[in-house]
Design a protein around this motif. Structure first.
Motif, PDB file in Angstrom:
ATOM      1  N   HIS A 140      87.703-127.958 109.090  1.00  0.00           N
ATOM      2  CA  HIS A 140      88.998-128.601 109.287  1.00  0.00           C
ATOM      3  C   HIS A 140      88.811-129.885 110.081  1.00  0.00           C
ATOM      4  CE1 HIS A 140      93.287-129.105 109.922  1.00  0.00           C
ATOM      5  NE2 HIS A 140      93.063-129.242 111.209  1.00  0.00           N
ATOM      6  N   TYR A 141      89.619-130.887 109.737  1.00  0.00           N
ATOM      7  CA  TYR A 141      89.625-132.163 110.446  1.00  0.00           C
ATOM      8  C   TYR A 141      91.067-132.514 110.807  1.00  0.00           C
ATOM      9  CZ  TYR A 141      84.870-132.645 108.600  1.00  0.00           C
ATOM     10  OH  TYR A 141      83.548-132.440 108.292  1.00  0.00           O
ATOM     11  N   SER A 142      91.223-133.477 111.708  1.00  0.00           N
ATOM     12  CA  SER A 142      92.572-133.807 112.179  1.00  0.00           C
ATOM     13  C   SER A 142      93.414-134.483 111.108  1.00  0.00           C
ATOM     14  CB  SER A 142      92.490-134.712 113.417  1.00  0.00           C
ATOM     15  OG  SER A 142      91.750-135.887 113.132  1.00  0.00           O
ATOM     16  N   SER A 143      92.780-135.163 110.156  1.00  0.00           N
ATOM     17  CA  SER A 143      93.494-135.756 109.023  1.00  0.00           C
ATOM     18  C   SER A 143      93.174-134.945 107.775  1.00  0.00           C
ATOM     19  CB  SER A 143      93.074-137.211 108.809  1.00  0.00           C
ATOM     20  OG  SER A 143      93.491-138.019 109.888  1.00  0.00           O
ATOM     21  N   ASN A 144      94.193-134.585 107.030  1.00  0.00           N
ATOM     22  CA  ASN A 144      93.996-133.727 105.866  1.00  0.00           C
ATOM     23  C   ASN A 144      93.112-134.375 104.808  1.00  0.00           C
ATOM     24  OD1 ASN A 144      95.671-131.881 107.108  1.00  0.00           O
ATOM     25  ND2 ASN A 144      97.493-132.505 105.969  1.00  0.00           N
ATOM     26  N   ASN A 145      93.115-135.711 104.742  1.00  0.00           N
ATOM     27  CA  ASN A 145      92.288-136.348 103.717  1.00  0.00           C
ATOM     28  C   ASN A 145      90.805-136.119 103.988  1.00  0.00           C
ATOM     29  OD1 ASN A 145      90.883-139.118 104.670  1.00  0.00           O
ATOM     30  ND2 ASN A 145      92.837-138.965 105.728  1.00  0.00           N
ATOM     31  N   TRP A 146      90.408-135.989 105.244  1.00  0.00           N
ATOM     32  CA  TRP A 146      89.014-135.666 105.577  1.00  0.00           C
ATOM     33  C   TRP A 146      88.670-134.246 105.104  1.00  0.00           C
ATOM     34  CZ3 TRP A 146      85.617-137.723 109.869  1.00  0.00           C
ATOM     35  CH2 TRP A 146      85.869-139.072 110.120  1.00  0.00           C
ATOM     36  N   THR A 147      89.584-133.306 105.357  1.00  0.00           N
ATOM     37  CA  THR A 147      89.335-131.918 104.964  1.00  0.00           C
ATOM     38  C   THR A 147      89.248-131.793 103.448  1.00  0.00           C
ATOM     39  OG1 THR A 147      90.603-131.233 106.922  1.00  0.00           O
ATOM     40  CG2 THR A 147      90.120-129.542 105.281  1.00  0.00           C
ATOM     41  N   LEU A 148      90.116-132.520 102.742  1.00  0.00           N
ATOM     42  CA  LEU A 148      90.074-132.504 101.271  1.00  0.00           C
ATOM     43  C   LEU A 148      88.766-133.104 100.766  1.00  0.00           C
ATOM     44  CD1 LEU A 148      92.031-131.703  98.911  1.00  0.00           C
ATOM     45  CD2 LEU A 148      92.540-134.150  98.720  1.00  0.00           C
ATOM     46  N   GLU A 163      80.435-120.034  91.985  1.00  0.00           N
ATOM     47  CA  GLU A 163      80.663-120.708  93.256  1.00  0.00           C
ATOM     48  C   GLU A 163      81.557-121.937  93.059  1.00  0.00           C
ATOM     49  OE1 GLU A 163      77.813-121.553  97.017  1.00  0.00           O
ATOM     50  OE2 GLU A 163      77.249-122.640  95.185  1.00  0.00           O
ATOM     51  N   ARG A 164      81.357-122.653  91.968  1.00  0.00           N
ATOM     52  CA  ARG A 164      82.168-123.840  91.687  1.00  0.00           C
ATOM     53  C   ARG A 164      83.634-123.456  91.471  1.00  0.00           C
ATOM     54  NH1 ARG A 164      79.220-125.387  88.081  1.00  0.00           N
ATOM     55  NH2 ARG A 164      77.881-126.730  89.341  1.00  0.00           N
ATOM     56  N   ILE A 165      83.869-122.355  90.760  1.00  0.00           N
ATOM     57  CA  ILE A 165      85.236-121.893  90.512  1.00  0.00           C
ATOM     58  C   ILE A 165      85.906-121.479  91.816  1.00  0.00           C
ATOM     59  CG2 ILE A 165      86.603-120.049  89.455  1.00  0.00           C
ATOM     60  CD1 ILE A 165      84.630-120.137  87.099  1.00  0.00           C
ATOM     61  N   GLN A 166      85.181-120.752  92.665  1.00  0.00           N
ATOM     62  CA  GLN A 166      85.738-120.331  93.955  1.00  0.00           C
ATOM     63  C   GLN A 166      86.108-121.533  94.812  1.00  0.00           C
ATOM     64  OE1 GLN A 166      82.589-117.788  95.422  1.00  0.00           O
ATOM     65  NE2 GLN A 166      83.556-115.923  94.602  1.00  0.00           N
ATOM     66  N   ARG A 167      85.217-122.504  94.855  1.00  0.00           N
ATOM     67  CA  ARG A 167      85.488-123.698  95.661  1.00  0.00           C
ATOM     68  C   ARG A 167      86.586-124.545  95.037  1.00  0.00           C
ATOM     69  NH1 ARG A 167      79.340-125.448  97.685  1.00  0.00           N
ATOM     70  NH2 ARG A 167      78.963-123.498  98.834  1.00  0.00           N
ATOM     71  N   GLY A 168      86.662-124.529  93.704  1.00  0.00           N
ATOM     72  CA  GLY A 168      87.744-125.235  93.023  1.00  0.00           C
ATOM     73  C   GLY A 168      89.104-124.638  93.350  1.00  0.00           C
ATOM     74  N   LYS A 169      89.175-123.318  93.428  1.00  0.00           N
ATOM     75  CA  LYS A 169      90.422-122.659  93.790  1.00  0.00           C
ATOM     76  C   LYS A 169      90.847-123.031  95.206  1.00  0.00           C
ATOM     77  CE  LYS A 169      90.040-118.603  90.742  1.00  0.00           C
ATOM     78  NZ  LYS A 169      89.886-117.125  90.686  1.00  0.00           N
ATOM     79  N   LYS A 170      89.880-123.094  96.112  1.00  0.00           N
ATOM     80  CA  LYS A 170      90.177-123.498  97.486  1.00  0.00           C
ATOM     81  C   LYS A 170      90.686-124.936  97.523  1.00  0.00           C
ATOM     82  CE  LYS A 170      90.196-123.560 101.982  1.00  0.00           C
ATOM     83  NZ  LYS A 170      91.278-122.870 102.740  1.00  0.00           N
ATOM     84  N   PHE A 171      90.081-125.787  96.729  1.00  0.00           N
ATOM     85  CA  PHE A 171      90.495-127.189  96.652  1.00  0.00           C
ATOM     86  C   PHE A 171      91.943-127.297  96.190  1.00  0.00           C
ATOM     87  CE2 PHE A 171      90.875-131.303  94.526  1.00  0.00           C
ATOM     88  CZ  PHE A 171      90.239-132.161  95.414  1.00  0.00           C
ATOM     89  N   GLU A 173      94.234-124.959  96.395  1.00  0.00           N
ATOM     90  CA  GLU A 173      95.088-124.417  97.454  1.00  0.00           C
ATOM     91  C   GLU A 173      95.423-125.495  98.483  1.00  0.00           C
ATOM     92  OE1 GLU A 173      93.123-121.079  99.150  1.00  0.00           O
ATOM     93  OE2 GLU A 173      93.292-119.833  97.344  1.00  0.00           O
ATOM     94  N   LEU A 174      94.426-126.318  98.821  1.00  0.00           N
ATOM     95  CA  LEU A 174      94.665-127.403  99.773  1.00  0.00           C
ATOM     96  C   LEU A 174      95.637-128.422  99.190  1.00  0.00           C
ATOM     97  CD1 LEU A 174      91.058-128.007 101.185  1.00  0.00           C
ATOM     98  CD2 LEU A 174      92.949-126.751 102.248  1.00  0.00           C
ATOM     99  N   LEU A 175      95.470-128.764  97.920  1.00  0.00           N
ATOM    100  CA  LEU A 175      96.393-129.699  97.288  1.00  0.00           C
ATOM    101  C   LEU A 175      97.807-129.138  97.239  1.00  0.00           C
ATOM    102  CD1 LEU A 175      94.589-131.376  94.231  1.00  0.00           C
ATOM    103  CD2 LEU A 175      95.291-132.432  96.375  1.00  0.00           C
TER     104      LEU A 175
END
Length: 635
Positions: A140-148, A163-171, A173-175
């Motif tokens: 996590h970072y203080s600006s969401n664009n860094w975390t994304l 692994e790519r699918i799991q990380r894609g789902k997390k991505f 979720e952030l959006l």
């Protein structure tokens, strides 16, 4: 083709020299060739890259060196030693001196991908691989664009489909968490309530770039609707000609231009078959403006307010060399990638702006709208947003509601974006506040920046915006005492300032002052009116520091046909004449747009009861005046 896909203002078939435009892709090639060549001229072998504004080397803590290395590797060939020498010299810096880990990691990943597609010697690839551990990612970072951005890096480094699918789902979720229902990217806070947060336009463009990069490398259908909405939201930032942005921090910054250009390139909008699409014209419009932003040393000014030897309208993190290198790196990479490969998501090249009408586009959650009629384009902030840097010494107006932050009429830019200024400077000259009314009490400085009631209507080519709210505190309480100083230091070093940032979400307000702002834009008559009505429900007066406050470009005052300022205090109306009288205060604004000035009347005590101020601007015609909302207040 939908209406938004057509050019909005001006003849886009010609560039500013009046000659027929070159094909977009050819212009981009020449543009990136030139900026990379100009940057290379500032390389000091064995030392770094010279920055003519700093009069020193580009800071190693940023991502300028990795950006320029990417551009040079693509322009000069991966076997060239220019980029490897630059990279090795930068990586000789002690690890603790290099920051911006997600940025540098992404750039190295893109560079490594470029090397993997070539016959580069293994020793050269080793430089990149050995550098990667120096740029670890946080959760996590203080600006969401860094975390994304960090989440994107994890997708690019996935070693299996699972692994790519799991990380894609997390991505995704952030959006989901960080975009409004209309698609605007929320850069702060990390957990927005009811989609309310800060949506600085430059970082929406960055988030779009990051999302497009993810879709390029990963076939994830759920991204399609997200990117479509984010693309549509870009329409809120565009004046139909050369400017995109103007709201929030990094106002009109080259950084945001670079991200938007790279996004549109990767989506295929530079193709000549897209000449009738808005995406194509946004690209050519930005390139036209950047031609005008080119400095005498060949680098590009960081915003339209060109300054050869000073920082005009910059945030304190902005760097001339770094942003130019970022532009060269990601734009060159996007060109190369778009011409040599196909996206994993094959739908990426088939998206387009989907608005069916262009005269009024609004994101009610972000509190932003775009109104277009005839030759007028108005970009307006309505409800207001929380400031991302809530300071005890500086006042942030760039997220304020009730502000026309970009107004174009007949190709002329009339209204500049708001600015950030010091509290001391503001108290010396309240005209620095621009359109935002500010009040001073015994407890501090307050501004009418946030509104709880928003009413918008459009009829007969007139847009009416009516906003009501209470003035909120513009400054944080200063840190006092040892315990508070220790807490602030821990927050800054360990929590990225998250604790301090939260204070912007719960600012005090003046309960006794109920205020309303009414804005009217009449394109047919070239008119803008701004009415402030104040209902002091208390027993004591409040000091309004900037009655009739507003902000204009020099071009707006140069051909103003008519200006009226009318006040009504305790039932007595008073008409004040145009500029030139000693009674009107002025201030040069440290704006991202050139020749921006703020204006207001001297401070006025607001006694209990009702008070109003009306400013009317007319630039063309002698047609009937715009009538203010509930005009019984002012006669």
């Amino acid at each position: 083709m939908d209406e938004l896909s057509q050019p909005v203002i001006g003849d886009h078939s010609k560039n500013f020299s009046g000659l027929p435009s070159q094909p977009c892709s050819r212009r981009l090639d020449k543009f990136t060739d030139q900026i990379t060549l100009n940057l290379a001229a500032f390389i000091r072998p064995g030392s770094g890259v010279w920055d003519p504004i700093r009069q020193d080397l580009m800071p190693n803590s940023h991502y300028g060196q990795s950006s320029l290395a990417l551009a040079l590797a693509l322009k000069n060939g991966t076997e060239s030693t220019t980029w490897t020498d630059l990279l090795e010299s930068w990586l000789s810096t002690p690890p603790e001196a290099i920051r911006h880990e997600p940025f540098n990691r992404l750039l190295l990943l893109l560079l490594r991908n470029t090397l993997d597609q070539s016959d580069t010697h293994a020793a050269t690839k080793l430089i990149i691989n050995s550098a990667m551990p120096r740029f670890p990612l946080r959760g996590h970072y203080s600006s969401n664009n860094w975390t994304l951005l960090a989440a994107l890096c994890r997708i690019l480094e996935a070693t299996s489909d699972r692994e790519r699918i799991q990380r894609g789902k997390k991505f995704i979720e952030l959006l989901d968490r960080w975009t409004t229902p209309s698609g605007g990217f929320i850069d702060y806070p990390s957990k927005p309530k009811n989609s309310w947060g800060a949506t600085p336009m430059a970082y929406h463009h960055k988030a779009l770039f990051v999302a497009v990069l993810a879709a390029w490398h990963m076939d994830f259908p759920a991204l399609k609707s997200k990117i479509q909405k984010m693309l549509d939201w870009v329409a809120l930032t565009w004046d139909g000609a050369t400017h995109v942005g103007g709201f929030g921090r990094s106002t009109h910054a080259l950084y945001g231009d670079a991200c938007l250009l790279a996004s549109l390139l990767l989506m295929g909008f530079s193709d000549e078959r897209q000449r009738h699409n808005s995406g194509y014209h946004i690209i050519t419009g930005i390139l036209d403006r950047l031609d005008r932003q080119t400095r005498v040393d060949g680098l590009i000014s960081l915003n339209p307010n060109i300054a050869e030897d000073k920082e005009a309208g910059w945030d304190n993190y902005m760097e001339l060399g770094v942003y130019n290198a970022w532009l060269a790196g990601i734009l060159t990479w996007a060109q190369h990638t778009n011409s040599s490969a196909e996206p994993a998501s094959n739908w990426l090249h088939h998206l387009s702006f989907s608005h069916s009408q262009t005269h009024l586009i609004e994101d009610t959650d972000a509190g932003l709208l775009r109104f277009e009629s005839r030759e007028m384009v108005a970009l307006v902030s309505t409800r207001g947003q929380p400031p991302q840097r809530f300071s005890s010494t500086e006042v942030e107006f760039r997220y304020a509601g009730g502000v026309p932050f970009h107004l174009v009429l007949g190709g002329q830019c009339l209204c500049p974006p708001p600015t950030r200024t010091t509290a001391d400077a503001l108290l010396r000259n309240p005209a620095l506040a621009g359109w935002t009314p500010i009040f001073q009490t015994s407890t501090g400085i307050y501004g009418l920046t946030d509104f709880d009631t928003v009413e918008i209507s459009e009829k007969n080519e007139v847009l009416s915006v009516h906003l009501s709210g209470y003035p909120v505190c513009l400054l944080r309480q200063p840190v006092i005492g040892l315990a508070q100083r220790v807490l602030a230091a821990l927050d800054w070093r360990l929590l990225n300032g998250i604790y301090g940032q939260k204070k912007a979400l719960s600012r005090n307000h003046i309960q006794d002052l109920r205020c309303t702002i009414s804005l009217n834009f009449a394109s047919k008559y070239g008119k803008l009116s701004h009415e402030l009505r104040i209902d002091n429900r208390g027993k004591e007066p409040f000091m309004l520091l900037n009655p009739a406050g507003h902000a204009l470009m020099t071009a707006a005052t140069a051909f103003t046909k008519k200006l009226e300022i009318i006040s009504k205090i305790q039932g007595v109306p008073r008409r004040i004449h145009p500029y030139g009288l000693d009674e009107i205060r002025t201030a040069q604004l440290d704006s991202s747009m050139p020749t921006a000035s703020g204006f207001c009347l001297p401070p006025q005590a607001i006694d209990p009861g009702k008070t109003a101020f009306l400013v009317r601007h007319e630039w063309v015609g002698n047609d009937p005046e715009i009538q203010p909302h509930n005009s019984s207040v002012i006669t």
